[in-house]
Structure formats: C-alpha cells, structure tokens
Design a protein around this motif. Structure first.
Motif, mmCIF file in Angstrom:
data_model
loop_
_atom_site.group_PDB
_atom_site.id
_atom_site.type_symbol
_atom_site.label_atom_id
_atom_site.label_comp_id
_atom_site.label_asym_id
_atom_site.label_seq_id
_atom_site.Cartn_x
_atom_site.Cartn_y
_atom_site.Cartn_z
ATOM 1 N N PRO A 1 13.458 -0.505 8.436
ATOM 2 C CA PRO A 1 13.463 1.429 8.260
ATOM 3 C C PRO A 1 12.082 1.876 8.146
ATOM 4 O O PRO A 1 11.259 1.238 7.343
ATOM 5 C CB PRO A 1 14.592 1.858 7.385
ATOM 6 N N ARG B 1 24.795 1.132 8.826
ATOM 7 C CA ARG B 1 25.407 0.098 8.984
ATOM 8 C C ARG B 1 25.423 -0.776 7.605
ATOM 9 O O ARG B 1 26.619 -1.448 7.239
ATOM 10 C CB ARG B 1 24.777 -0.800 10.057
ATOM 11 N N ASP B 2 24.406 -0.804 6.959
ATOM 12 C CA ASP B 2 24.197 -1.361 5.566
ATOM 13 C C ASP B 2 25.408 -0.803 4.809
ATOM 14 O O ASP B 2 25.970 -1.443 3.781
ATOM 15 C CB ASP B 2 23.051 -1.351 4.973
ATOM 16 N N ARG C 1 20.566 5.178 11.422
ATOM 17 C CA ARG C 1 21.821 4.388 11.889
ATOM 18 C C ARG C 1 21.976 2.958 11.410
ATOM 19 O O ARG C 1 23.094 2.541 10.865
ATOM 20 C CB ARG C 1 21.635 3.990 13.512
ATOM 21 N N GLU C 2 20.868 2.204 11.130
ATOM 22 C CA GLU C 2 20.940 0.822 10.525
ATOM 23 C C GLU C 2 21.147 0.998 8.955
ATOM 24 O O GLU C 2 22.061 0.130 8.474
ATOM 25 C CB GLU C 2 19.555 0.084 10.769
ATOM 26 N N ARG D 1 17.375 -7.824 10.319
ATOM 27 C CA ARG D 1 17.234 -7.275 11.494
ATOM 28 C C ARG D 1 15.597 -7.311 12.113
ATOM 29 O O ARG D 1 14.827 -7.833 10.890
ATOM 30 C CB ARG D 1 17.605 -5.670 11.519
ATOM 31 N N TRP E 1 16.856 5.437 14.438
ATOM 32 C CA TRP E 1 17.168 4.008 14.336
ATOM 33 C C TRP E 1 17.395 3.558 12.784
ATOM 34 O O TRP E 1 18.330 2.991 12.540
ATOM 35 C CB TRP E 1 16.218 3.047 14.996
ATOM 36 N N SER E 2 16.524 4.309 12.139
ATOM 37 C CA SER E 2 16.504 3.737 10.705
ATOM 38 C C SER E 2 17.657 4.164 9.946
ATOM 39 O O SER E 2 18.310 3.470 9.200
ATOM 40 C CB SER E 2 15.150 4.503 9.988
ATOM 41 N N SER F 1 18.306 -3.621 1.878
ATOM 42 C CA SER F 1 18.475 -3.083 3.115
ATOM 43 C C SER F 1 16.909 -3.542 3.960
ATOM 44 O O SER F 1 15.892 -3.725 3.495
ATOM 45 C CB SER F 1 18.596 -1.625 3.386
ATOM 46 N N LEU F 2 17.122 -3.927 5.155
ATOM 47 C CA LEU F 2 18.414 -4.150 5.801
ATOM 48 C C LEU F 2 18.999 -5.610 5.738
ATOM 49 O O LEU F 2 18.174 -6.584 5.663
ATOM 50 C CB LEU F 2 18.271 -3.780 7.452
#
Length: 292
Positions: A64, A83-84, A79-80, A60, A76-77, A55-56
C-alpha cells in the motif's frame, strides 16, 4: 503484552511446531512475505496465537502507499488493507502493521529487489548510492513534506475504519531509504501530537536512522515509546554503521551487532507493547533472548 516472532524467517510448518513446543506462550505475526499456500499450511499451528498481521499478508504484488496523491492508489491500498482486516479476524489478531507510504505516486513492489530498484531512480533524494540511502535533509525537503501531509488524513481514515472492526492500525517507522516515509522519532512524535494514530516501533530501522542522521539510538527508542502510542514492536539488528559506511536492513539476530538490545527490550517491556522478533535467522536463539 505478548512476545513472539514474525513468520518472515520461518519457512516450514515443522519449524513452527518446534517453536510452539519449545516456547509454549509464543505468539506469531503474519508476514508480508508469506504466500497463500504457506498461510493455509500454517493455519492449524497459529490460529489463536496470532497477534498481528504485517500487511499485506498473504503477499500481494505491491505494498500500500498512503502518501500517494493518486486516488486509484489510495483506493487499492485501502481495499487491500480491509482484506487483511478479515485475515486478522480469522486468526485472532488485533493489530495491523503498515508501512505508511512512499514518496512516489504509484504502488510499490513488495519484492525487495524491485522496491530498491524503484528507489534507486530517485536521484534528487539520494545521499548514498548503495542501497539508495536518503540525504541528510530528506525529511525537510518540500516534496517529502507534501507527501507527509497527504499521508496523514489517509492513515487516519484507515485507522478509523479498522477501529470500527475492533482492530488497531500500527504505523511502522521505516529505514532511511530515499522514497520511504516516517524514519525519525520527531516524525512519530509529530503524528502522535496531531493524530490518534498508533505505531509499530521497528528497532532495526531506528538503528539505521540513528547511524545516518546522528541521533542517540536509545534516546530515540525512549522518545517513541514516550508517545504512549506504540502497540507493537519489530525486534532485529543490522550492521549499519556511519563510521564504516554501512547502511543495511538485514534483519539479523538481536545480539549479532552492537545494538544495546537488553536496554531496548527492558524499555519496551515497561511500555507494555507487544514484542515481536522480525529476524530471518536463528529463531530459537532469538526467542531465548526474548523470553529470558
């Protein structure tokens, strides 16, 4: 236990196809350096062969940072990372590899040059200016320990969410750069004692740490594996040498420098952890070393 290679050093689908033809049982790890276009181009060759996501991925702008005390950075960390998790599900991966955090409140650039420039500004924590290598007492400093304590519950919460999705968070040991977290075997042992977290053992990063801090590299590998929490590994070498004053994370071939890679591979194989090359050169050569 699966053997394979990260896509960090692989730039074309033709190379992926050659690898799968030469090594029919090979597995892949999605790299944080991949963009969305290459991920989609590679998808027909790697779906069902992907065991982990570094990740990520796809890339991006930032990494994170779960050691931050800024709630917006943690939000943010997380949430991303979720997504992963969806990406991992799509490709059949079970493991998400994560750089756990940094000794700054903000997000950290995923671009290596930008990241190093940011760490070069951390003067109180730097022992060797070239590469912003940390001080010998870095992991004992008050600021570091405060960030370490902040990081722990954030990682545990994320791991629990991912586990609910059938995925394992594997926290990676980093190289000894000022501003980075989790670089010593004793820190992994501490997390294993205090939490249910699992780990990625990066042997190239550990080699750098061993040279800087002066502990025995093979003993460090065995101590980390002895936690029983290592689910995957990153395999590469670098020229780091305290005697030569070199500290560099170059991700080169396993047999290029003096690392006792055969002993390390044997120890990892006995542990049952996945064995993932994270080399940026000589993919076929390194896979031959791994599969032999």
């Amino acid at each position: 236990m699966r053997k394979g290679i990260s896509l960090v050093g692989i730039k074309t689908t033709e190379e992926i196809l050659r690898i799968t033809e030469e090594f029919p049982s090979v597995s892949f790890e999605l790299s944080y350096a991949m963009d969305s276009a290459f991920l989609e181009a590679a998808a027909p060759y790697i779906e069902g062969r992907t065991v982990s996501v570094h990740s990520l991925s796809p890339r991006r702008e930032f990494f994170p940072n779960f050691a931050s005390d800024d709630p917006s950075v943690i939000e943010w960390s997380e949430r991303e990372m979720l997504r992963d998790a969806a990406t991992a599900k799509r490709f059949g991966a079970k493991v998400l590899v994560l750089h756990p955090g940094y000794l700054i409140p903000s997000l950290v650039p995923s671009d290596s040059n930008g990241r190093i420039r940011m760490m070069e500004a951390m003067k109180p924590f730097i022992g060797i200016e070239k590469g912003a290598i940390c001080r010998q007492d870095y992991n004992k400093m008050e600021e570091y320990r405060a960030a370490f304590e902040t990081m722990i519950p954030n990682l545990v919460r994320l791991a629990e969410k991912l586990a609910g999705m059938g995925l394992t968070l594997a926290v990676e040991n980093l190289n000894p750069r000022a501003g980075y977290m989790l670089m010593l075997p004793c820190e992994i042992e501490e997390l294993a004692e205090r939490t249910p977290l699992h780990f990625t053992l990066d042997i190239g990063h550990l080699w750098m740490s061993a040279e800087l801090f002066g502990f025995d590299f093979l003993d460090g590998v065995k101590r980390v594996l002895a936690t029983g929490r290592v689910v995957t590994t990153h395999l590469h070498s670098n020229p780091s040498s305290k005697e030569k004053g070199i500290f560099a994370d170059t991700h080169q071939s396993l047999d290029r420098y003096g690392m006792p890679y055969r002993e390390v591979l044997s120890a990892i194989e006995r542990s049952g952890a996945n064995m993932i090359l994270e080399t940026v050169e000589e993919a076929g050569h390194n896979l031959s070393l791994l599969f032999s």
